[in-house]
Design a protein around this motif. Sequence first.
Motif, short mmCIF file in Angstrom:
data_model
loop_
_atom_site.label_atom_id
_atom_site.label_comp_id
_atom_site.label_asym_id
_atom_site.label_seq_id
_atom_site.Cartn_x
_atom_site.Cartn_y
_atom_site.Cartn_z
N LYS B 53 0.83 -1.21 0.00
CA LYS B 53 0.00 0.00 0.00
C LYS B 53 0.86 1.27 0.00
O LYS B 53 0.64 2.17 -0.79
CB LYS B 53 -0.94 0.03 1.23
CG LYS B 53 -1.78 -1.21 1.43
CD LYS B 53 -2.65 -1.10 2.67
CE LYS B 53 -1.86 -1.00 3.98
NZ LYS B 53 -1.13 -2.20 4.39
N SER B 54 1.85 1.30 0.90
CA SER B 54 2.71 2.49 0.97
C SER B 54 3.49 2.66 -0.33
O SER B 54 3.60 3.76 -0.86
CB SER B 54 3.70 2.38 2.12
OG SER B 54 3.03 2.35 3.34
N THR B 55 4.02 1.56 -0.83
CA THR B 55 4.79 1.63 -2.07
C THR B 55 3.91 2.18 -3.19
O THR B 55 4.32 3.05 -3.96
CB THR B 55 5.30 0.22 -2.44
OG1 THR B 55 5.94 -0.33 -1.29
CG2 THR B 55 6.29 0.30 -3.58
N MET B 182 -2.45 10.25 1.67
CA MET B 182 -2.22 10.08 3.11
C MET B 182 -1.90 8.63 3.40
O MET B 182 -2.67 7.74 3.07
CB MET B 182 -3.47 10.50 3.89
CG MET B 182 -3.97 11.88 3.51
SD MET B 182 -5.36 12.38 4.54
CE MET B 182 -4.54 13.49 5.65
N ASP B 183 -0.74 8.40 4.01
CA ASP B 183 -0.32 7.04 4.31
C ASP B 183 -0.52 6.76 5.80
O ASP B 183 0.29 7.17 6.62
CB ASP B 183 1.14 6.85 3.90
CG ASP B 183 1.57 5.39 3.98
OD1 ASP B 183 0.76 4.56 4.44
OD2 ASP B 183 2.70 5.08 3.56
N GLU B 184 -1.59 6.10 6.13
CA GLU B 184 -1.94 5.80 7.53
C GLU B 184 -1.78 7.03 8.43
O GLU B 184 -1.04 6.99 9.41
CB GLU B 184 -1.08 4.66 8.06
CG GLU B 184 -1.22 3.40 7.22
CD GLU B 184 -0.71 2.15 7.94
OE1 GLU B 184 -0.92 2.08 9.17
OE2 GLU B 184 -0.15 1.29 7.28
N PRO B 185 -2.49 8.11 8.11
CA PRO B 185 -2.25 9.37 8.83
C PRO B 185 -2.65 9.33 10.29
O PRO B 185 -2.21 10.17 11.07
CB PRO B 185 -3.10 10.38 8.07
CG PRO B 185 -4.20 9.57 7.46
CD PRO B 185 -3.56 8.25 7.11
MG MG Z 1 2.78 1.16 4.96
#
Ligand code: MG
Lengths: 269, 262
Positions: B53-55, B182-185
Amino acid sequence: MILLVTGCALAVLPLLAILMHLLREGASSIDLNFFTQVQKPVGELGGGMAHAILGTAAQVGLAAGLGVPLGLACGIYLAEYGGRERLAGPVRFALELLASTPSILVGVFVYGVIVVPMKKFSLFSGALALMVILLPLVARTSEELLRLIPQHLREAGLALGLPRWKVILSVVLRSAWPGVWAAILLGIARIAGETAPLVLTSFGNPTFPRGLDQPSASLPLQIYTYAISPFDEWHRLAWAGALVLVFTVLALNAITRLTGGSNERRRAD
Amino acid sequence: MSADEQTKLQPRIELETIGLQAYFGETRAVHGVSLRMPRHRLTALIGPSGCGKSTFIRCLNRLHEEIPGARAEGQVLLEGEDIYRRGVDPVLIRRRIGMVFQRPNPFPTMSIYENVASGLLLAGVKDRRTLDPIVERSLKQAALWDEVKDQLKRTGTRLSGGQQQRLCIARALAVEPPVLLMDEPTSALDPISTARIEELLLELKKAVTVVMVTHNMQQAARISDQTAFFLLGDMVESGPTDAIFTNPKDQRTEQYITGRFG
Ligand SMILES: [Mg+2]
Ligand SMILES: Nc1ncnc2c1ncn2[C@@H]1O[C@H](COP(=O)(O)OP(=O)(O)O)[C@@H](O)[C@H]1O
């Protein structure tokens, strides 16, 4: 515990002894003449260190003016681009070698590449030798300090649409600046007291240097000249010169501490 | 049906990936994902840890490639234009796509004011008359204005975690990006801060297209319009959030949202 305290006392003792001795021998000779006069011919009374102070200021200033930006550039290159550049390994290795080279060898090197071809000793070559000593100090510490800045701050800057160089200067270097600044001041304090490399480059001069391509006096070398002479008058000046040199270096260290300290306080705020 | 009504029913696609693949050296972390992210909608990316997901989200503003050895293949269309086309400057793309990270990361050497204004300050905008209203507007949008309006000169890192994260949201909003990633904000925040940020996202998506990674499925269900489920580098399925949560097409999605793994 007692052993540790004794150890510490033994470590501090030489410093105190040196300072006490210098104060006793040198303080009385520090007067206006000391700061305004140059070396007098043998036999004449008086004389001072003005030419040596100016020579050291000029050489250290030039060395810092060239060495600090170059050293910072090297440190930034290694820390920020080093991960993906093939040149980084050799550059880092060269800096490490340079940092561990005895300073007299730096003098020999500059003698070989500048003094011999130009056929004369010069203030410029002295400054160059000092710069060669300063550069790896600044480069290596700044690299280490920049590496300590967490990656997420760089990403925060990049994600705002800032170009990489801007992120490096305004976010990364700015965050590491208190430490980098301390390293720069300590490096300058270190080269201000260097003697050996100057013997073969700026050589020494009994009066004011008349140009960058002329031999120049420097505080450490002039102390040596005065100290090994057979004249009481010159011995007196040597003590006074040593006192000034030691206090200059101590003052630089103190400034480092004070400014570093206030920066930390401001950041913790 | 008028064109206007049509755009209402079928919102414009602001951001779209086509066969997006992401690599770390030789390892492929994202395996050809095609996903459309409609304008002024909140798209949630869910899936177990390490599924990419982050990638994926970091490919959307070309931040992925900043990691040494990392690269992306495929297309990412921003308003129809491929941001991976040769000659596109990633710096200009990132001005149009803001990002908020998992860990709040305000600039430690800057005050609250400077942090919010940093995107403009560091781009050379120094005029307070320009900056003041932008700082105020952004902090209000991030629901932080009332808490910090009397201490704008204080260091941003002195704030609480939840406030720091809202400060980072304000910083991202100050440059008015049409898209916000937004990455797991909220994963590092307490429930109250999380609720505040969710509220502000619901408000925000009226004007901004939001793509959000979340570990928290209730959160995805509460605030997203569209959900995409990732597993081991693949996107298993995507669709309207209600449909994904009540009637998933793929068995693996169902297993994940019912908590049988991950
Ligand atoms: Mg991640
Ligand atoms: N910097 C990196 N270098 C190499 N592999 C990485 C790096 N970051 C993430 N990965 C790998 O890529 C895969 C996807 O990770 P990530 O996108 O962070 O997952 P998620 O955000 O869904 O938890 C994982 O297998 C992870 O180990």
